[in-house]
Design a protein around this motif. Structure first.
Motif, PDB file in Angstrom:
ATOM      1  N   ASN A 254       0.830  -1.211   0.000  1.00  0.00           N
ATOM      2  CA  ASN A 254       0.000   0.000   0.000  1.00  0.00           C
ATOM      3  C   ASN A 254       0.862   1.257   0.000  1.00  0.00           C
ATOM      4  O   ASN A 254       0.561   2.233  -0.687  1.00  0.00           O
ATOM      5  N   ASN A 258       1.301   3.820  -3.337  1.00  0.00           N
ATOM      6  CA  ASN A 258       1.085   5.270  -3.289  1.00  0.00           C
ATOM      7  C   ASN A 258       2.274   6.003  -3.891  1.00  0.00           C
ATOM      8  O   ASN A 258       2.112   6.954  -4.668  1.00  0.00           O
ATOM      9  N   GLN A 261       2.393   5.756  -7.521  1.00  0.00           N
ATOM     10  CA  GLN A 261       1.355   6.581  -8.159  1.00  0.00           C
ATOM     11  C   GLN A 261       1.761   8.049  -8.252  1.00  0.00           C
ATOM     12  O   GLN A 261       1.520   8.695  -9.259  1.00  0.00           O
ATOM     13  N   ARG A 322      -5.934  11.984  -3.986  1.00  0.00           N
ATOM     14  CA  ARG A 322      -5.793  11.436  -5.321  1.00  0.00           C
ATOM     15  C   ARG A 322      -7.170  11.283  -5.941  1.00  0.00           C
ATOM     16  O   ARG A 322      -8.088  10.793  -5.287  1.00  0.00           O
ATOM     17  N   GLY A 329      -5.725   2.929   1.840  1.00  0.00           N
ATOM     18  CA  GLY A 329      -4.453   2.207   1.771  1.00  0.00           C
ATOM     19  C   GLY A 329      -3.614   2.373   3.031  1.00  0.00           C
ATOM     20  O   GLY A 329      -3.149   1.393   3.616  1.00  0.00           O
TER      21      GLY A 329
HETATM   22 MG   LIG Z   1      -3.196   4.267  -1.628  1.00  0.00          MG
END
Ligand SMILES: [Mg+2]
Ligand SMILES: Nc1ncnc2c1ncn2[C@@H]1O[C@H](COP(=O)(O)OP(=O)(O)OP(=O)(O)O)[C@@H](O)[C@H]1O
Length: 362
Positions: A254, A258, A261, A322, A329
């Protein structure tokens, strides 16, 4: 700077002005004669206001400090150091290291130096985080159950309704029942994620933390094959420990997910980097318990950093920065690590975000 006491040498005060620690010079009657800018900062008050005040004006529990001040005035010691929590009316208490020095100056016989006790602050913050996440967990669990039950009914009713639609209207009306069914399914997935940590038993076995990181690495690499470098900085002497491997993989994944991303822009430029670091930390205090050894894991990215408006709340459920993020997460990651008696902390600035996982070792 108000040098309203001619007996204080102005150039000595200039030096104190530059100090990072808060300094108060006390006069013979126990009033503040001078405060440096760091003291103004710490006490959130201007020197104009501070000068002339007594310790009793500043702190609710001033007795201990007052006593030490008295002893300093009587030259009972040259200097004395203490750790104190100074309570203030209407403001947060100050956790400080206090150094009281007796001076050889009749106009200002005592110097008090205050430095924030960062270790204590950190412990307090961690304790608050734990309390909060406990409350969060209960809220989430109850809420998720409340949503889950009617959701099955809504979905079932939409399906029945669809069956009742006469053939000639089916094409136009089915669109609506499908929206209900799809949205119910989406909510169902969300609720299942919310309940995940409470549903699966904590399965404990021997875990090699590097296997955990390698699994996460391969998952991230397969999702982000281009422009992302993952640097492994492993301490291979880290021992195996008892833990739930799947939970640990999920927690690290998780966090790493992130990071990957937010690295999208850098991936295009080709210089996105993730660092997986494993270490052993010594003498760590977690939730007020002191451990001799702990796993000290870092997932570091060179992305833009966590946006300041959510920085303090990223571990709360449903907080997301986001588009399309569900904000679960990190909540889940924190829960999984807490089930290992550990803690996730985060430090972030543009170009360097460091998620640190601490897990006590026996
Ligand atoms: Mg996340
Ligand atoms: N490495 C990071 N750099 C910058 N921002 C981050 C980083 N990690 C997390 N964040 C911010 O914290 C927010 C919360 O993260 P979290 O994983 O809890 O939820 P999410 O990613 O939005 O949704 P989910 O993980 O449930 O799909 C993210 O939306 C992002 O804004």
């Amino acid at each position: 700077m108000p040098v309203n006491k001619p007996t204080i040498a102005a150039d000595a005060l200039n030096g104190l002005d530059l100090l990072a620690s808060a300094v108060l010079l006390m006069d013979a009657s126990g009033c503040i004669a001078y405060s440096n800018p760091a003291a103004e900062n710490l006490l959130e008050s201007s020197s104009k206001i501070l000068v002339g005040q007594t310790l009793a004006d500043l702190f609710v529990n001033n007795e201990e400090l007052e006593l030490v001040l008295q002893q300093a005035r009587e030259q009972q010691f040259a200097d004395k150091r203490l750790d104190m929590t100074l309570e203030r009316a209407g403001r947060d208490a100050l956790q400080v290291h206090v150094a009281v020095t007796a001076l050889d100056n009749p106009a200002t016989p005592v110097l008090i130096e205050l430095r924030e006790n960062l270790q204590q602050l950190k412990l307090d913050r961690e304790e608050r985080l734990l309390d909060q996440s406990q409350a969060n967990k209960e809220l989430i669990r109850n809420l998720a159950h409340e949503i889950k039950n009617p959701l099955g009914g809504i979905r079932g009713a939409a399906q029945l309704l669809e069956l009742e639609i006469p053939e000639r209207h089916l094409k136009e009306l089915r669109e609506y029942t499908q929206v209900i069914i799809k949205e119910a399914d989406r909510l169902q997935t969300l609720v299942d994620r919310l309940l995940a940590p409470h549903r699966h038993p904590h399965i404990v076995g021997d875990v090699n933390i590097h296997e955990v990181f390698e699994r996460v690495r391969s998952l991230i690499v397969s999702e982000f094959p281009n422009g992302l470098k993952i640097r492994r900085d492993y301490d291979l002497s880290v021992p195996e420990f008892r833990g739930d491997k799947e939970q640990l993989i999920q927690a690290v994944l998780n966090i790493a997910h992130n990071a990957a991303q937010v690295l999208a822009e850098r991936m295009k430029a080709g210089d996105a980097e993730l660092i997986f670091r494993t270490r052993i930390a010594r003498q760590i205090t977690l939730a007020k318990v002191r451990y001799r050894l702990a796993l000290d894991l870092h997932i570091i990215d060179n992305g833009p950093g966590i946006s300041p408006d959510i920085r303090d709340r990223i571990f709360y459920p449903l907080v997301s920065g986001r588009e399309g993020g569900s904000g679960l997460g990190l909540t889940l990651a924190q829960t999984f690590i807490q089930q290992h008696l550990g803690l996730i902390e985060c430090e972030s600035r543009p170009g360097c975000t460091d998620f640190r996982i601490l897990i006590p070792l026996p």
